[in-house]
Design a protein around this motif. Structure first.
Motif, mmCIF file in Angstrom:
data_model
loop_
_atom_site.group_PDB
_atom_site.id
_atom_site.type_symbol
_atom_site.label_atom_id
_atom_site.label_comp_id
_atom_site.label_asym_id
_atom_site.label_seq_id
_atom_site.Cartn_x
_atom_site.Cartn_y
_atom_site.Cartn_z
ATOM 1 N N SER A 172 1.130 5.667 -7.859
ATOM 2 C CA SER A 172 1.746 6.075 -6.604
ATOM 3 C C SER A 172 2.699 4.982 -6.150
ATOM 4 N N ARG A 173 3.561 5.330 -5.222
ATOM 5 C CA ARG A 173 4.485 4.350 -4.677
ATOM 6 C C ARG A 173 3.719 3.289 -3.873
ATOM 7 N N ALA A 174 2.699 3.690 -3.143
ATOM 8 C CA ALA A 174 1.904 2.738 -2.373
ATOM 9 C C ALA A 174 1.189 1.744 -3.286
ATOM 10 N N LEU A 175 0.758 2.198 -4.472
ATOM 11 C CA LEU A 175 0.114 1.292 -5.423
ATOM 12 C C LEU A 175 1.111 0.263 -5.950
ATOM 13 N N ASP A 176 2.335 0.691 -6.236
ATOM 14 C CA ASP A 176 3.356 -0.250 -6.701
ATOM 15 C C ASP A 176 3.650 -1.309 -5.638
ATOM 16 N N GLU A 177 3.718 -0.898 -4.367
ATOM 17 C CA GLU A 177 3.956 -1.863 -3.298
ATOM 18 C C GLU A 177 2.774 -2.816 -3.148
ATOM 19 N N TYR A 178 1.573 -2.309 -3.370
ATOM 20 C CA TYR A 178 0.381 -3.153 -3.293
ATOM 21 C C TYR A 178 0.415 -4.242 -4.371
ATOM 22 N N LEU A 179 0.814 -3.875 -5.582
ATOM 23 C CA LEU A 179 0.893 -4.849 -6.662
ATOM 24 C C LEU A 179 1.990 -5.882 -6.404
ATOM 25 N N ASP A 183 0.750 -11.529 -4.323
ATOM 26 C CA ASP A 183 0.991 -12.965 -4.179
ATOM 27 C C ASP A 183 1.550 -13.333 -2.813
ATOM 28 N N ASP A 184 1.672 -12.359 -1.931
ATOM 29 C CA ASP A 184 2.183 -12.625 -0.588
ATOM 30 C C ASP A 184 1.028 -13.093 0.298
ATOM 31 N N ALA A 185 1.226 -14.232 0.966
ATOM 32 C CA ALA A 185 0.166 -14.782 1.805
ATOM 33 C C ALA A 185 -0.138 -13.922 3.019
ATOM 34 N N ALA A 186 0.732 -12.964 3.331
ATOM 35 C CA ALA A 186 0.477 -12.065 4.455
ATOM 36 C C ALA A 186 -0.313 -10.834 4.027
ATOM 37 N N PHE A 187 -0.506 -10.653 2.706
ATOM 38 C CA PHE A 187 -1.232 -9.472 2.223
ATOM 39 C C PHE A 187 -2.278 -9.882 1.200
ATOM 40 N N GLY A 188 -1.984 -9.756 -0.077
ATOM 41 C CA GLY A 188 -3.004 -9.976 -1.095
ATOM 42 C C GLY A 188 -3.512 -11.398 -1.177
ATOM 43 N N ALA A 189 -2.639 -12.383 -0.946
ATOM 44 C CA ALA A 189 -3.038 -13.785 -1.076
ATOM 45 C C ALA A 189 -3.495 -14.396 0.242
ATOM 46 N N SER A 190 -3.763 -13.585 1.242
ATOM 47 C CA SER A 190 -4.155 -14.120 2.548
ATOM 48 C C SER A 190 -5.547 -14.732 2.521
ATOM 49 N N THR A 191 -6.409 -14.261 1.638
ATOM 50 C CA THR A 191 -7.766 -14.775 1.542
ATOM 51 C C THR A 191 -8.320 -14.490 0.153
ATOM 52 N N LYS A 192 -9.265 -15.329 -0.269
ATOM 53 C CA LYS A 192 -9.924 -15.108 -1.555
ATOM 54 C C LYS A 192 -11.079 -14.121 -1.437
#
Length: 456
Positions: A172-179, A183-192
């Motif tokens: 999906s398009r939302a999945l591509d944006e998630y991937l 590495d963005d500290a505001a999203f996926g890399a905000s916490t371990k």
């Protein structure tokens, strides 16, 4: 006597003007005075082909999108229906009585292509903000920052266990944006920390129970507001995690300074922005007074001495315990001096002598389970002390009251703008919705506070 029955009869010719049918005090007239889209076409020109069939006017689509947010119309299908039958909406969109209304599917086609690639929504928000600055609505002395949870457009009962992971065949398009944002500290890399569930339709939305109720998938909209008249000076989407929200505050402060030359004298926020890192950044690097409660967990509840019971001497760089003994960073000379006494978490450890603690009468109230007492001090403790001193002043109480203006903007966002729940998915969809909603709020404020000039 009773008049004749009214029967609709079609006339052969009409003399009709939409301008005359829209009241002079209609709210859309005030909004239209400050909506300048003259720079939209040059910005979007590289996204259009130089030949082929003419496209729908991009200014028309942007006017319709803004109209939907200003009037709280969530559905684009319903928005097209309302523009078709409402004369005031037609007037605002610069449509004549016989002009066709674009199909609702046109917005999705342009949104995922031209609009997001060109950054037109950020440009539109900054254009309206510049208008607020020109009208004198932005003081630039005191800013308030806060974040609010917006539930994602995802079924809260169909999350996938994060240990199992998303299905491999999911696309999906939302999945591509998630991937793209891992590495963005505001999203996926905000916490371990790994969330308990992941939404298959919007993986970037975070499973959270931050509001104290049942957990749900959500985004955070971060506002930076000039506290004079509550004008939104910047907006940023993140996941609802405290490190991501503090990072958004940093980004917004720097972006407002770079784009508009605005640098506040003070920043007002709640305890979520009171960590040592953000306070040190504000005081030491940006020279901004933090009107923020300090995030402090040094207070002990077991009856033993807390860190506040130890006196710090900045000249000697050491602590003195209630018994009069000193706590040093180092108590012996090394042949090879240590590079630093700071740990990875930004803390300096001050240790008492074991010999002093063994014969101390206050050991039971100081360190009953340890051979010697240790005190931790942040490398940004000086900035934390400044924030503590500010909290004792009358200016802090004024800031505490002004901070409610940010919360009122969030209430206005959910009640009148209609953003009580996300309509689009993915980080880019969140960015578009939050920017358009903030633009609509600033436009409504301009229309309300700036009177129309009297024509002579």
């Amino acid at each position: 006597m009773m008049g004749p029955r009214q029967v609709a009869q079609g006339a052969l010719f009409y003399e009709f003007s939409i301008e005359e049918f829209v009241p002079k005090d209609h709210p859309l007239r005030g909004i239209d005075r400050f909506l300048d889209l003259s720079s939209v076409r040059p910005l979007l020109a590289p996204s259009y082909s130089s030949h082929g069939r003419p496209s729908i006017d991009p200014e028309l689509m942007i006017r319709m999108l803004l109209l939907g947010y200003c009037q709280g119309i969530r559905s684009e299908r319903r928005l097209c229906e309302e523009v078709h039958v409402n004369l005031a909406y037609r007037w605002f969109c610069k449509l004549d009585l016989a002009d066709p209304v674009p199909d609702h599917s046109t917005f999705s086609k342009n949104r995922h292509g031209r609009f997001r690639e060109s950054g037109v929504f950020r440009h539109l928000f900054e254009t309206v903000l510049q208008c607020c600055i020109d009208e004198g609505l932005v003081g630039g002395d005191s800013f308030g920052v806060d974040a609010s949870l917006i539930p994602a457009n995802a079924n809260q009962t169909r999350g996938v266990d994060s240990k199992e992971g998303l299905p491999l065949e999911l696309t999906s398009r939302a999945l591509d944006e998630y991937l793209e944002t891992l590495d963005d500290a505001a999203f996926g890399a905000s916490t371990k920390a790994v969330p308990k569930y992941i939404s298959p339709v919007d993986p970037a939305a975070r499973w959270t129970g931050a509001d104290g109720g049942a957990a749900f998938f959500a985004y955070s909209t971060n506002y930076m507001v000039d506290l004079d008249i509550a004008v939104i000076v910047d907006v940023e989407p993140t996941v609802p995690i405290r490190p991501a929200e503090t990072l958004a505050a940093r980004r917004m402060i720097d972006r407002v300074h770079d784009r508009f030359g605005l640098k506040p004298d003070k920043l007002v926020g709640d305890t979520g922005y009171g960590s040592a890192e953000i306070l040190g950044w504000l005081v030491e690097e940006r020279r901004i007074a933090p009107h923020i409660p300090v995030w402090d967990k040094s207070k002990r509840t077991d009856g033993t001495f807390s860190r506040d019971d130890f006196n710090y001497d900045p000249l000697a760089d050491r602590y003195t315990c209630p018994a009069g003994k000193t706590l040093e960073k180092s108590r012996r000379n090394f042949t090879k001096p240590r590079a630093t006494n700071v740990s990875k978490d930004g803390l300096i450890r001050y240790r008492a002598s074991k010999q002093d603690c063994d014969g101390c009468a206050l050991k039971a109230k100081c360190c009953p389970t340890q051979p010697a007492r240790k005190v931790l001090r942040s490398v940004h403790e000086a900035a934390r002390d400044i924030a503590r001193d500010i909290r004792k002043t009358d200016a802090y109480m004024t800031s505490f009251i002004q901070r409610r203006k940010v919360e009122m903007l969030f209430a206005h966002l959910k009640r009148y703008i209609g953003l009580s729940m996300m309509r689009l998915r993915g980080p880019k969809g969140a960015n578009e919705q939050f920017q358009l909603a903030a633009t609509a709020q600033n436009l409504r404020k301009l229309a309300k506070l700036v009177p129309e000039p009297v024509q002579t």
